[in-house]
Design a protein around this motif. Structure first.
Motif, mmCIF file in Angstrom:
data_model
loop_
_atom_site.group_PDB
_atom_site.id
_atom_site.type_symbol
_atom_site.label_atom_id
_atom_site.label_comp_id
_atom_site.label_asym_id
_atom_site.label_seq_id
_atom_site.Cartn_x
_atom_site.Cartn_y
_atom_site.Cartn_z
ATOM 1 N N ARG A 346 0.874 -1.260 0.030
ATOM 2 C CA ARG A 346 -0.070 -0.009 0.004
ATOM 3 C C ARG A 346 0.782 1.237 0.138
ATOM 4 N N TYR A 353 2.582 3.092 5.321
ATOM 5 C CA TYR A 353 2.187 1.934 4.996
ATOM 6 C C TYR A 353 3.434 1.225 4.638
ATOM 7 N N TRP A 451 1.722 -8.377 13.769
ATOM 8 C CA TRP A 451 0.854 -7.052 14.052
ATOM 9 C C TRP A 451 1.551 -5.798 13.633
ATOM 10 N N GLU A 463 -5.152 2.021 13.340
ATOM 11 C CA GLU A 463 -5.251 1.003 12.541
ATOM 12 C C GLU A 463 -4.487 -0.349 12.941
ATOM 13 N N TYR A 465 -3.197 -4.095 11.473
ATOM 14 C CA TYR A 465 -3.237 -5.129 10.202
ATOM 15 C C TYR A 465 -2.361 -6.221 10.669
ATOM 16 N N ASP A 466 -2.555 -7.327 10.176
ATOM 17 C CA ASP A 466 -1.985 -8.565 10.241
ATOM 18 C C ASP A 466 -1.352 -8.876 8.991
ATOM 19 N N LEU A 467 -0.092 -8.514 8.937
ATOM 20 C CA LEU A 467 0.750 -8.700 8.051
ATOM 21 C C LEU A 467 1.160 -10.064 7.316
ATOM 22 N N ASP A 470 -2.209 -10.298 5.390
ATOM 23 C CA ASP A 470 -2.647 -9.088 4.721
ATOM 24 C C ASP A 470 -1.584 -8.135 4.381
ATOM 25 N N GLU A 473 -2.367 -4.277 3.657
ATOM 26 C CA GLU A 473 -3.009 -3.436 4.630
ATOM 27 C C GLU A 473 -4.302 -3.056 4.098
ATOM 28 N N LYS A 474 -5.116 -3.576 3.878
ATOM 29 C CA LYS A 474 -6.599 -3.401 3.324
ATOM 30 C C LYS A 474 -7.736 -3.743 4.441
ATOM 31 N N ASN A 475 -7.447 -4.750 5.245
ATOM 32 C CA ASN A 475 -8.353 -5.118 6.298
ATOM 33 C C ASN A 475 -8.013 -4.636 7.612
ATOM 34 N N ASP A 476 -8.675 -3.521 7.944
ATOM 35 C CA ASP A 476 -8.305 -2.989 9.276
ATOM 36 C C ASP A 476 -8.986 -3.715 10.442
#
Length: 521
Positions: A346, A353, A451, A463, A465-467, A470, A473-476
């Motif tokens: 992102r 990001y 995380w 915000e 994110y589970d890297l 994801d 980084e679209k799913n907060d």
């Protein structure tokens, strides 16, 4: 002063000194003294995580297929690939962290430095006052206003017997301050390094910017012999760097080469040797120019590796490849839609990001790194400082500064080792561009394990994110994981306070914005 060896060990040495001296005359170690390796840091400017044919993810992406970097592929086969290597959102903070071992929140050079002294490079803001950051950069001399005073890496290497060479972009401090000059940092040779953060021109036909009546502070110094020769700046720097290496090689002295390319920073100018391939692929003009600069950078890496082979010193030379921040994603000057150039990551340069901070990193240390190994453990740019010193065999040293970096040498020896409790932080209390963008302007972030917390310094918004699942980084997950957000926010706040991080000011109250997790003003 900060010491990098336990005093207990030093005391033990002093206590047994007399005994050891008397015994040494009778019992000499028959093993040959380990030779210090040559060390090359090959730093690229503004190169994105995917701007290479080497995949740094679990799969080859369409972007990877666009670029041609055979020498990065060669280096990856011979050494180790770091898939979670990080820098800072913009250039100067990363370069100061590499030089000092300090996180940007501690050294306070949180934005790019202007070439001109006492010039805050933050974009203007009517509601937010500038943080009290070190806008004159890094200084190896104390009491220079608005600088961080620290012991530089090359000075320690020089003291330990290394021949130290700087070639390319410096950009540690403003003109008129000691940090602007690589010689003040402990480099014995400086090629084209000064206060500017990008070249006026990559073209020899334009004298790299040194045209009569047209030169600016970004004009590249020192390369007069290449004027009008048709030699792209990247190649000229490479040739001069290898000339400088000839002296220590001839004298059999270990060398430290910091080859810090101006590429692929703007201005995006075509490297004529390579651009046609990308035009034929159908890339739009800006992206074709960019890709040609990437391939020219890779050719530089190949020239360095060929030189080491020809001189028969490759087996005793460490090569560390890194970029100083994520790929530029502003369009223009890039092609395509803004903030998409680093997808699936992102955003891009200037952002906390992943697109702004995750970098391509390769390390080859013959006899230490298993060839073709992959290292998943996350590392960050300040880790270079202790790592290079450990590679050089420098165990006892002192620094003016307290450092934050952790040596990645153990990871080179055991690539599968991971530490999910390590905490990395990013702090950008500045305004980079007027219109902002995803994760840009007044942001901090923290990673611990899988995380990642992103924190807005002005609004206090968080915000999560589970890297591992994801990377985009679209799913907060902040709403689903409130306790985790609370814990990580507290940790981020504690780390920023511990390092005395600069914070932006609320113009309405004249006070700094609160630390993460505290009540808003």
């Amino acid at each position: 002063m900060h010491y990098r060896n336990p005093w207990r060990k030093l005391l033990l040495v002093l206590l047994c000194g007399g005994i050891c001296l008397s015994l040494s005359a009778q019992f000499r170690d028959p093993r040959p003294k380990k030779k210090q390796p040559n060390i090359i840091v090959f730093l690229v400017d503004d190169m994105g995580w995917e701007d290479t044919s080497v995949p740094f993810w679990t799969q080859l992406t369409e972007k990877n297929k666009r670029f041609r970097t055979p020498n990065m592929e060669r280096l990856a086969r011979q050494g180790a690939k770091f898939t979670s290597a990080y820098a800072t959102p913009v250039c100067t903070p990363s370069r100061v962290s590499l030089m000092t071992g300090m996180n940007a929140a501690r050294h306070g050079v949180t934005n790019w430095t202007s070439p001109r002294k006492d010039n805050n490079s933050d974009a203007p803001d009517t509601q937010v006052g500038a943080a009290d950051w070190n806008y004159n950069g890094f200084s190896p001399v104390s009491n220079v206003p608005h600088t961080v005073y620290a012991t530089p890496l090359p000075a320690l290497l020089k003291t330990a017997g290394y021949y130290t060479i700087h070639a390319g972009k410096a950009h540690w401090g403003a003109m008129g301050t000691p940090g602007a000059n690589p010689y003040n940092m402990g480099f014995q040779v400086n090629i084209a390094g000064h206060a500017a953060g990008h070249p006026q021109s990559y073209l020899s036909e334009e004298n790299y910017g040194n045209m009569p009546g047209k030169a600016t502070v970004q004009a590249v110094p020192d390369l007069e012999e290449y004027y009008g020769s048709g030699t792209f700046l990247t190649a000229a720097l490479t040739q001069e760097a290898l000339k400088a290496v000839n002296d220590p090689v001839r004298l059999q002295q270990p060398f430290y080469l910091y080859l810090s390319h101006y590429a692929v920073h703007v201005p995006l100018q075509a490297d004529k040797q390579y651009i046609q391939r990308y035009l034929d692929m159908g890339l739009e003009e800006p992206e074709a120019r960019y890709a040609s600069m990437i391939e020219g950078m890779d050719a530089s890496l190949g020239a360095v590796m060929d030189y080491l082979d020809a001189k028969k010193i490759a087996d005793n030379t460490v090569i560390i490849f890194m970029s100083d921040n994520g790929g530029l994603s502003l369009a223009p000057p890039r092609g395509g839609q803004p903030f998409t150039q680093n997808a699936p990551l992102r955003a891009g340069k200037g952002s906390v990001y992943e697109g702004g901070i995750r970098e391509p990193m390769l390390v080859k240390w013959p006899g230490v790194t298993p060839p073709g190994s992959v290292i998943p453990q996350y590392v960050i740019i300040e880790d270079f400082f202790p790592s290079v010193l450990e590679m050089a065999g420098i165990q006892l040293y002192e620094t003016t500064q307290e450092t934050d970096g952790r040596s990645f040498v153990p990871l080179l020896q055991q690539p599968s080792v991971t530490d999910s409790m390590r905490t990395l932080i990013w702090h950008y209390p500045n305004k980079w561009i007027p219109d902002g963008g995803p994760g840009i302007n007044y942001k901090s972030a923290l990673r611990q394990g899988r995380w990642k917390l992103v924190y807005d310094l002005l609004s206090g918004q968080t915000e999560l994110y589970d890297l591992e699942t994801d990377i985009t980084e679209k799913n907060d997950l902040a709403a689903k994981e409130p306790q985790r957000v609370k814990n990580l926010t507290r940790l981020l706040s504690a780390e920023l306070q511990r390092r005395h991080a600069p914070m932006p000011l609320n113009r309405a109250t004249g006070k700094p914005f609160p630390w993460p997790g505290q009540q808003p003003l």
